[in-house]
Scaffold this active site. Structure first.
Site, PDB file in Angstrom:
ATOM      1  N   ARG A 121      39.667  27.936  77.378  1.00 58.63           N
ATOM      2  CA  ARG A 121      40.309  29.089  76.723  1.00 58.63           C
ATOM      3  C   ARG A 121      41.299  29.795  77.656  1.00 58.63           C
ATOM      4  NH1 ARG A 121      38.697  26.272  73.774  1.00 58.63           N
ATOM      5  NH2 ARG A 121      36.961  26.430  72.344  1.00 58.63           N
ATOM      6  N   SER A 142      34.656  33.378  67.757  1.00 62.16           N
ATOM      7  CA  SER A 142      33.631  33.622  68.789  1.00 62.16           C
ATOM      8  C   SER A 142      34.020  34.850  69.589  1.00 62.16           C
ATOM      9  CB  SER A 142      33.539  32.439  69.744  1.00 62.16           C
ATOM     10  OG  SER A 142      33.140  31.293  69.042  1.00 62.16           O
ATOM     11  N   GLU A 145      35.997  36.632  74.676  1.00 59.27           N
ATOM     12  CA  GLU A 145      37.062  35.657  74.410  1.00 59.27           C
ATOM     13  C   GLU A 145      38.176  36.345  73.610  1.00 59.27           C
ATOM     14  OE1 GLU A 145      35.858  31.775  73.060  1.00 59.27           O
ATOM     15  OE2 GLU A 145      37.598  31.617  71.743  1.00 59.27           O
TER      16      GLU A 145
HETATM   17  C1  FAD Z   1      36.954  32.395  61.752  1.00 57.52           C
HETATM   18  C2  FAD Z   1      37.575  32.059  63.091  1.00 57.52           C
HETATM   19  C3  FAD Z   1      37.253  30.867  63.719  1.00 57.52           C
HETATM   20  C4  FAD Z   1      37.816  30.558  64.958  1.00 57.52           C
HETATM   21  N1  FAD Z   1      37.490  29.366  65.540  1.00 57.52           N
HETATM   22  C5  FAD Z   1      38.030  29.039  66.716  1.00 57.52           C
HETATM   23  C6  FAD Z   1      37.730  27.787  67.332  1.00 57.52           C
HETATM   24  O1  FAD Z   1      36.987  26.973  66.813  1.00 57.52           O
HETATM   25  N2  FAD Z   1      38.299  27.520  68.542  1.00 57.52           N
HETATM   26  C7  FAD Z   1      39.139  28.394  69.162  1.00 57.52           C
HETATM   27  O2  FAD Z   1      39.638  28.074  70.246  1.00 57.52           O
HETATM   28  N3  FAD Z   1      39.447  29.590  68.606  1.00 57.52           N
HETATM   29  C8  FAD Z   1      38.923  29.936  67.399  1.00 57.52           C
HETATM   30  N4  FAD Z   1      39.244  31.141  66.831  1.00 57.52           N
HETATM   31  C9  FAD Z   1      40.087  32.092  67.572  1.00 57.52           C
HETATM   32  C10 FAD Z   1      41.608  31.955  67.351  1.00 57.52           C
HETATM   33  O3  FAD Z   1      41.904  31.359  66.096  1.00 57.52           O
HETATM   34  C11 FAD Z   1      42.261  31.173  68.478  1.00 57.52           C
HETATM   35  O4  FAD Z   1      42.047  31.790  69.728  1.00 57.52           O
HETATM   36  C12 FAD Z   1      43.780  31.019  68.265  1.00 57.52           C
HETATM   37  O5  FAD Z   1      44.269  30.125  69.220  1.00 57.52           O
HETATM   38  C13 FAD Z   1      44.532  32.336  68.383  1.00 57.52           C
HETATM   39  O6  FAD Z   1      45.837  32.129  67.894  1.00 57.52           O
HETATM   40  P1  FAD Z   1      46.695  33.308  67.230  1.00 57.52           P
HETATM   41  O7  FAD Z   1      48.021  32.745  66.908  1.00 57.52           O
HETATM   42  O8  FAD Z   1      45.956  33.925  66.109  1.00 57.52           O
HETATM   43  O9  FAD Z   1      46.795  34.301  68.454  1.00 57.52           O
HETATM   44  P2  FAD Z   1      46.681  35.899  68.442  1.00 57.52           P
HETATM   45  O10 FAD Z   1      45.291  36.305  68.100  1.00 57.52           O
HETATM   46  O11 FAD Z   1      47.771  36.491  67.645  1.00 57.52           O
HETATM   47  O12 FAD Z   1      46.933  36.182  69.995  1.00 57.52           O
HETATM   48  C14 FAD Z   1      45.984  35.713  70.926  1.00 57.52           C
HETATM   49  C15 FAD Z   1      46.604  35.742  72.314  1.00 57.52           C
HETATM   50  O13 FAD Z   1      47.663  34.781  72.383  1.00 57.52           O
HETATM   51  C16 FAD Z   1      48.868  35.405  72.814  1.00 57.52           C
HETATM   52  N5  FAD Z   1      49.967  34.749  72.112  1.00 57.52           N
HETATM   53  C17 FAD Z   1      50.146  34.640  70.773  1.00 57.52           C
HETATM   54  N6  FAD Z   1      51.267  33.964  70.515  1.00 57.52           N
HETATM   55  C18 FAD Z   1      51.828  33.639  71.709  1.00 57.52           C
HETATM   56  C19 FAD Z   1      53.011  32.953  72.098  1.00 57.52           C
HETATM   57  N7  FAD Z   1      53.865  32.460  71.207  1.00 57.52           N
HETATM   58  N8  FAD Z   1      53.280  32.814  73.426  1.00 57.52           N
HETATM   59  C20 FAD Z   1      52.427  33.308  74.349  1.00 57.52           C
HETATM   60  N9  FAD Z   1      51.284  33.967  74.042  1.00 57.52           N
HETATM   61  C21 FAD Z   1      50.996  34.139  72.733  1.00 57.52           C
HETATM   62  C22 FAD Z   1      48.714  36.883  72.435  1.00 57.52           C
HETATM   63  O14 FAD Z   1      49.523  37.701  73.265  1.00 57.52           O
HETATM   64  C23 FAD Z   1      47.227  37.085  72.675  1.00 57.52           C
HETATM   65  O15 FAD Z   1      46.962  37.346  74.034  1.00 57.52           O
HETATM   66  C24 FAD Z   1      38.704  31.471  65.579  1.00 57.52           C
HETATM   67  C25 FAD Z   1      39.045  32.666  64.937  1.00 57.52           C
HETATM   68  C26 FAD Z   1      38.497  32.964  63.699  1.00 57.52           C
HETATM   69  C27 FAD Z   1      38.882  34.238  63.018  1.00 57.52           C
END
Ligand code: FAD
Length: 318
Positions: free
Chosen positions: A178, A228, A298
């Site tokens: 992560r 998580s 996380e």
């Molecule tokens: C129901 C559910 C299940 C999930 N299951 C998993 C799983 O199985 N595995 C897992 O790893 N995660 C899981 N997640 C968490 C999440 O989906 C991941 O961490 C995902 O990668 C976050 O992406 P996001 O675009 O939503 O980022 P955001 O939540 O919008 O941002 C997260 C971080 O990434 C940074 N960020 C966003 N975009 C960029 C960019 N373009 N450049 C640089 N930094 C950036 C932000 O500044 C922030 O620090 C889950 C979430 C939910 C709600």
């Protein structure tokens, strides 16, 4: 008097329409469905708009909060000051070059995995149920079951701290659990390429369906959350530690620990961000006192939290 960021950006992007919004409730943009308003929210349609917005913020010393699809974040009840940039569906093209898929940072991981399946390419099935975007996913090295993005990634294009476009090859991503080269920096991912292998369409679809069923059976997908809550500590499972400490079903205000999966903090209805923070703190403290294991969040914390976050050890604010 402080600058009216929305008015200035409206002049800079006359074509932006509703991609530029003032005083916008972040509960509409995050999977936790909570959090106060962003003073100014911008959803760039491409890299040039993104660069211009970042240059504007830099020149005028406006704080920038970067989000993808808002699926790993708790936005504070006070909301987000300055400029909030979301790289989401407005920047979500996915191209194919042979066995490689090249995806804009705002493409959803589900769409990326779906595109791979449609081209009968395997290697991204694990990502189909992760609700984030490619940029947020690469930054977090998102993963599930038997895979993580690091396994397939070839290169990433990003804007560095000087707003210059750079390319980073896979072996320089410093991927961890992560985490990546991008964690904790202000670099902005704009595109990534993934190397896949030819496969059989029906097998790929079957694997994705199997993983989706496993997710539905074990995770509280019917309730808003950010996935998580805590990272997996070395040698343990966060959910099991939390459950063993008797915290399943614990709640504070509208936020609580899921009965279905103790690793998830959920919005049970009407939760505030401070309810969520209170649950995080209670869990971290209880698990540490009872087992000696310090759970590291996380989920990331965005917006104006004043000093509140200092009560949660190891939390990352953005
Ligand atoms: C129901 C559910 C299940 C999930 N299951 C998993 C799983 O199985 N595995 C897992 O790893 N995660 C899981 N997640 C968490 C999440 O989906 C991941 O961490 C995902 O990668 C976050 O992406 P996001 O675009 O939503 O980022 P955001 O939540 O919008 O941002 C997260 C971080 O990434 C940074 N960020 C966003 N975009 C960029 C960019 N373009 N450049 C640089 N930094 C950036 C932000 O500044 C922030 O620090 C889950 C979430 C939910 C709600």
């Amino acid at each position: 008097m402080s600058m009216d960021v929305f008015a200035e950006l409206s002049a800079l992007f006359p074509e932006a329409g509703d991609r530029l919004r003032e005083n916008e409730k972040m509960s509409e943009y995050t999977t936790f469905r909570l959090g106060g308003p962003a003073d100014c929210l911008f959803l760039p349609a491409g890299i040039e708009e993104l660069r211009l917005a970042l240059a504007f913020a830099d020149k005028n010393k406006i704080q920038v909060t970067l989000l993808g699809r808002g699926s790993n974040v708790v936005v504070s009840d006070q909301g987000i000051r300055g400029l909030t940039v979301m790289i989401s569906e407005q920047m979500s093209k996915i191209d194919r070059a042979g066995d490689t898929l090249i995806a804009d940072a705002g493409a959803s991981l589900a769409a990326l995995a779906g595109a791979a399946a449609n081209y009968s390419l395997c290697g991204l099935e694990f990502a189909s149920g992760i609700p984030g975007a490619v940029g947020g996913g690469v930054m977090m090295n998102a993963g599930a079951y038997d895979g993580c993005l690091a396994d397939a990634l070839i290169w990433t294009e990003y804007l560095d701290e000087n707003n210059e476009l750079k390319t980073l090859l896979a072996d320089k991503h410093d991927f961890g659990y992560r985490s990546s080269f991008f964690t904790g920096s202000s670099k902005v991912i704009v595109r990534s390429a993934f190397s896949l292998s030819p496969g059989i369409y029906n097998d790929i679809i079957a694997k994705m369906a199997d993983l989706a069923a496993r997710r539905r059976a074990s995770q509280p997908l019917e309730k808003p959350s950010a996935g998580s809550a805590f990272k997996r500590p070395v040698g343990y499972y966060a959910g099991k530690l939390i459950s063993d400490c008797g915290l399943k079903g614990y709640s504070h205000g509208g936020a609580g620990i899921s009965e279905k999966h103790a690793g998830f903090i959920i919005n049970q209805g009407g939760a505030s961000a401070s309810d969520v923070l209170a649950v995080f703190c209670h869990v971290q403290r209880t698990v540490y006192n009872e087992t000696g294991v310090l759970l590291e969040p996380e989920v990331r914390f965005a917006g104006d939290w004043s000093d509140d976050l200092s009560v949660l050890t190891g939390c990352h604010s953005i």
